[in-house]
Design an enzyme around this catalytic site. Sequence first.
Site, PDB file in Angstrom:
ATOM      1  N   MET A  28       0.674  -1.149  -0.158  1.00 52.39           N
ATOM      2  CA  MET A  28       0.076   0.120   0.183  1.00 52.39           C
ATOM      3  C   MET A  28       0.894   1.355  -0.095  1.00 52.39           C
ATOM      4  O   MET A  28       0.695   2.418  -0.705  1.00 52.39           O
ATOM      5  CB  MET A  28      -1.121  -0.178   1.302  1.00 52.39           C
ATOM      6  CG  MET A  28      -1.898   1.090   1.262  1.00 52.39           C
ATOM      7  SD  MET A  28      -3.107   0.913  -0.171  1.00 52.39           S
ATOM      8  CE  MET A  28      -4.490   0.091   0.731  1.00 52.39           C
ATOM      9  N   TYR A  68      -8.993   5.981  -4.252  1.00 54.50           N
ATOM     10  CA  TYR A  68      -8.240   4.607  -3.965  1.00 54.50           C
ATOM     11  C   TYR A  68      -7.138   4.838  -3.234  1.00 54.50           C
ATOM     12  O   TYR A  68      -6.541   5.881  -2.910  1.00 54.50           O
ATOM     13  CB  TYR A  68      -8.537   3.857  -5.101  1.00 54.50           C
ATOM     14  CG  TYR A  68      -7.713   4.162  -6.355  1.00 54.50           C
ATOM     15  CD1 TYR A  68      -6.885   5.050  -6.431  1.00 54.50           C
ATOM     16  CD2 TYR A  68      -8.048   3.922  -7.600  1.00 54.50           C
ATOM     17  CE1 TYR A  68      -5.723   5.286  -7.668  1.00 54.50           C
ATOM     18  CE2 TYR A  68      -7.230   3.692  -8.798  1.00 54.50           C
ATOM     19  CZ  TYR A  68      -6.362   4.636  -8.638  1.00 54.50           C
ATOM     20  OH  TYR A  68      -5.637   4.641  -9.939  1.00 54.50           O
ATOM     21  N   GLU A  69      -6.832   3.443  -2.804  1.00 52.48           N
ATOM     22  CA  GLU A  69      -5.697   3.247  -1.933  1.00 52.48           C
ATOM     23  C   GLU A  69      -5.721   4.035  -0.614  1.00 52.48           C
ATOM     24  O   GLU A  69      -4.578   4.460  -0.057  1.00 52.48           O
ATOM     25  CB  GLU A  69      -4.241   3.795  -2.681  1.00 52.48           C
ATOM     26  CG  GLU A  69      -4.100   3.125  -4.100  1.00 52.48           C
ATOM     27  CD  GLU A  69      -4.204   1.467  -4.141  1.00 52.48           C
ATOM     28  OE1 GLU A  69      -4.028   0.957  -2.985  1.00 52.48           O
ATOM     29  OE2 GLU A  69      -4.289   0.950  -5.221  1.00 52.48           O
ATOM     30  N   GLY A  70      -6.816   4.174  -0.015  1.00 55.44           N
ATOM     31  CA  GLY A  70      -6.939   5.186   1.133  1.00 55.44           C
ATOM     32  C   GLY A  70      -7.574   6.480   0.676  1.00 55.44           C
ATOM     33  O   GLY A  70      -6.692   7.057  -0.028  1.00 55.44           O
ATOM     34  N   ARG A 121       0.682   4.069  -2.794  1.00 54.98           N
ATOM     35  CA  ARG A 121       0.164   5.578  -2.412  1.00 54.98           C
ATOM     36  C   ARG A 121       0.909   6.636  -2.969  1.00 54.98           C
ATOM     37  O   ARG A 121       0.618   7.672  -3.682  1.00 54.98           O
ATOM     38  CB  ARG A 121       0.125   5.916  -0.731  1.00 54.98           C
ATOM     39  CG  ARG A 121      -0.891   5.177  -0.295  1.00 54.98           C
ATOM     40  CD  ARG A 121      -1.047   5.045   1.315  1.00 54.98           C
ATOM     41  NE  ARG A 121      -2.432   4.596   1.600  1.00 54.98           N
ATOM     42  CZ  ARG A 121      -2.844   4.372   2.954  1.00 54.98           C
ATOM     43  NH1 ARG A 121      -1.944   4.826   3.983  1.00 54.98           N
ATOM     44  NH2 ARG A 121      -3.989   3.708   3.353  1.00 54.98           N
TER      45      ARG A 121
END
Lengths: 589, 589
Positions: B286, B435-437, B290
Amino acid sequence: MQVYRAPVKEMRFLLEAFGYEQVSNLEPFKDYDLETAAALLEQASSFSTEKMLPTNGVGDVEGLKWDAETGAVTTPTGFKEVYAALRDNGFIGITGDTEYGGGGAPETLGIAMGEMSSSCNKSLAMCPGLTRGLIEALEAWGSDEQKQYYLPNLISGTWSGTMCLTEPQCGTDLGLVRTKAEPDGDAYKVTGTKIWITFGEHDLTENIIHLVLARLPDAPEGIKGISTFLVPKFTADGKRNNVKCTGLEHKMGIKASPTCVIDMEEATGYLIGTPHKGMRTMFTMMNAARLHVGVEAISGAEIAYQTCLAFAKDRRQSRSLDKSKQDKSAPADNILVHPDVRRMVLNQKSTTEAMRGLAFWAAIQLDVSRHSTDEKAKQEASDLAALLTPIIKSYCTERGTANISEAIQVCGGSGYTTDWNIEQYYRDARITMIYEGTNHIQALDLVGRKLPMHNGRLVQLFAAKVTEMIRGSKEEPRMAEFIEPLKKISKILTEVTMELAGKGMADPEEVGAVASNYLNLFALTALGYVWCVQVKKALETDNAFNRAKLKTARYYFSNVLPEYESLVTLIRAGKAQMMAFDVEELETA
Amino acid sequence: MQVYRAPVKEMRFLLEAFGYEQVSNLEPFKDYDLETAAALLEQASSFSTEKMLPTNGVGDVEGLKWDAETGAVTTPTGFKEVYAALRDNGFIGITGDTEYGGGGAPETLGIAMGEMSSSCNKSLAMCPGLTRGLIEALEAWGSDEQKQYYLPNLISGTWSGTMCLTEPQCGTDLGLVRTKAEPDGDAYKVTGTKIWITFGEHDLTENIIHLVLARLPDAPEGIKGISTFLVPKFTADGKRNNVKCTGLEHKMGIKASPTCVIDMEEATGYLIGTPHKGMRTMFTMMNAARLHVGVEAISGAEIAYQTCLAFAKDRRQSRSLDKSKQDKSAPADNILVHPDVRRMVLNQKSTTEAMRGLAFWAAIQLDVSRHSTDEKAKQEASDLAALLTPIIKSYCTERGTANISEAIQVCGGSGYTTDWNIEQYYRDARITMIYEGTNHIQALDLVGRKLPMHNGRLVQLFAAKVTEMIRGSKEEPRMAEFIEPLKKISKILTEVTMELAGKGMADPEEVGAVASNYLNLFALTALGYVWCVQVKKALETDNAFNRAKLKTARYYFSNVLPEYESLVTLIRAGKAQMMAFDVEELETA
């Protein structure tokens, strides 16, 4: 998932807060008292939700069909039926003159109903929106004969209207128009290519009447040589005129609204208004359109807000940071416990409600300016409407689009999919910052035309309204928390306006460089005033609706209004760092 | 019209300015000196422009085909060929370990090449992007056997990777994962439904390896009970595993990137890493992702910028406000004479170049943190990368998307049509904020994890870098105009950080309420620092490129940095007005 409930209660509140009685007291509107108005809004609300909303996503997915040979445009499934129902309900000509079969309703109610239609199907709502613009141009500039011929058909919705301005080489700069009109008896032969023509061709009405900017043979160069012509798809003798849709634009959004290339080859046209003074006719149509465009963006922000709130109310994720709010019966808490979700939701709510207030305020002024018999009231209303129009068009479209983006963010991945439709609202709304004069054109209109107009009379009137609000609130201690920030920002706005006037006289580029930021500063001030009007009204009675109003106003003043601080610094920075570049220095290396 | 030229010269400048020699001096990267790096970037530039760009619009229009029966996904025309060329050029595994057939290039160059690919075809570039994430997870957590089996195939691009986190009931809150893994000999039987799985199924590679978050039978509740499993589409014996794509999401953008629902029914999976410690494995993947997502947004902003500049250079409309700049040979001037067009162009340029600088700075830290033999350098680099990652992910995606919107605005109506492709970049980029947090998760990571980490060691290191820049510039009078505003904002950032730490201890909701604005304040400071680094480098030699750099930096400091002023006020406003509402009070009435 489509979620919408028209903000009827909210609208009624705004009508009262901004003095709708000034409108309903006018002779032509004596049938539209507040109760009648509210009933009409309820009726429009049901219609929009039940008839228009179900076709919105269909239109986006299906889009339009264009036949290259005939130039015919077919609208998506269901559009014809919904348009016919709009027409049969008398909604299209609701604000039209009763003499020509119109509903005779105030523009204020037209604006309110327009918001509902546009929330529920922006693409379709654009068709009657343009027709209304043409009706206004005809009412203002048409000959009696033209009025008799066109108005009944336009007001009934049997025919529709367009606005043919842009050509490939000219958008913002209409002085570059090349389309020609040659005299031909009582009529003219119009030849040229127009682009970006909204509903330039479609299958919803029996006839389409184009308002076309063109040059007469003896026309001076530039915008002083532009005349306006009515070019019908079918002429009075029933013949097909030489006007053809030669293509449709492929766009990010409003996919069910045909954006046409219109070719005219010696098409029969009729002069409307005075030769070479066509910009006046065009501006009659354009000014109303600009207010409507601001409202379109508010309408998108409203339905997106309701959608994200419905999503948020249903979604559980993570735990509240405040232990006392944790719901131990479930593995996670509702996301509305999270402060950042609140922040995103309230950024939308506090600006959307204020923008709607601003639009209603301006709409009421429009009605008063057109129909009041009190010359002073008429002039003041006209001044305010003229001042507020570019602000509404530019600020509401910018903020409205930003609000829809924030609604997507609340929904996370779901907001990015078609499941919740917000992504369509986002795409549909993005055009509002561009058409009917880009937002920067609005800023130049505000700074270059509206501020200096009549030696600053318009802006002085606005300042007087703010001062009146401040003075009138002295005896009401509950107003203080709202009045203080309004005082502060309006003082700064006055300072910045003076500075800009000085700088602009020495160097007009300084004005161009900061006009867009200046407009936003003005808008934040105007929204502050609008919130004070709403707060004042809300303080009259203690109930749930009014308590929410006060809280929303508080959020605006503490969490949105401070955006002005950076704007002031940017305005004071001026043009220096922009104009320092040679064009080659802008290239990526 | 597709316009793109990779910013190779710019990238080389950034590599030098941010100390690429720290990377090329590291043992594993001794083959990648600056010249070799620049040559590789040139090669990637040609590839992206010639091979990837032509498929971008095709992918958007065609989208994906999904077969409901088999679950097979067919990518758009040309994607297979371009993917094969990416693979055959060794680009997919360019940063992979040479032991497993990788190119052994530094992550810094992977990031730079990733920007180019993503500018030219974001959807397609996401496939190798995810594979790289899986490679990193395997390098960090895989057993020797797993490395031997998976890495060569992933690094060569013969297989691809996915990241299977989200389930219908859990996105941000991974503690809610329900997918189960039951022991079955040396392997596990994995059962559950995953959603939003990027490239979860496609036809570009022979095999697809899913990294799946799931729970073992004895797992504790919440995120402390999550383990990670490798679930291949085809197991080592060549059998089709019980993993099926049961649907594709319909999205606003990245339409050529399959976003899959993945159903696993007793699918064979292999534990990677320690039982119940799956979040660590996931975060390895992740964190790299990011940084890449931030770069994706920069990549969109870059191609949109180039496109709008090409449009602007060609477009003539209206007259310069400065008579001396009017081109009398034409009926209108080029729109770049207008200050507001400059403003929009420079808002993009001054932030895109700074954001890229920030990403390169972070990327260099990643390489140093992984491969340096100097423990202090390693720790500092690791601290900086950890601190900057959430800032890059959140700020660059928000600003990058805003920049693309500004590029549309420069092009007016043309920007809204598909003719100039910017509308696609705008739609494609919007997902990066989610996305990705989501961006707010990044803000919580910054404020809740990175700031307090090691008693504030990370943020103190950042402050020390800024102080070093300020002190080191004392002898250079040409730096003063850039250093002064940096000093000012970094002082305010320190103050606000202290205030927030105090408030947050008393009430964590105060932190949640302002974390997103705080992240943006931090980002504006970091970009200020990044510009000072670039200015320092640019002052070494007087040439056209460096003069443009200085001008762009000046624009940033006078016309972008002041955005911090409002942010500070909003941060200080805190949560008060957000949490005051009952949920019913948020409803539209």
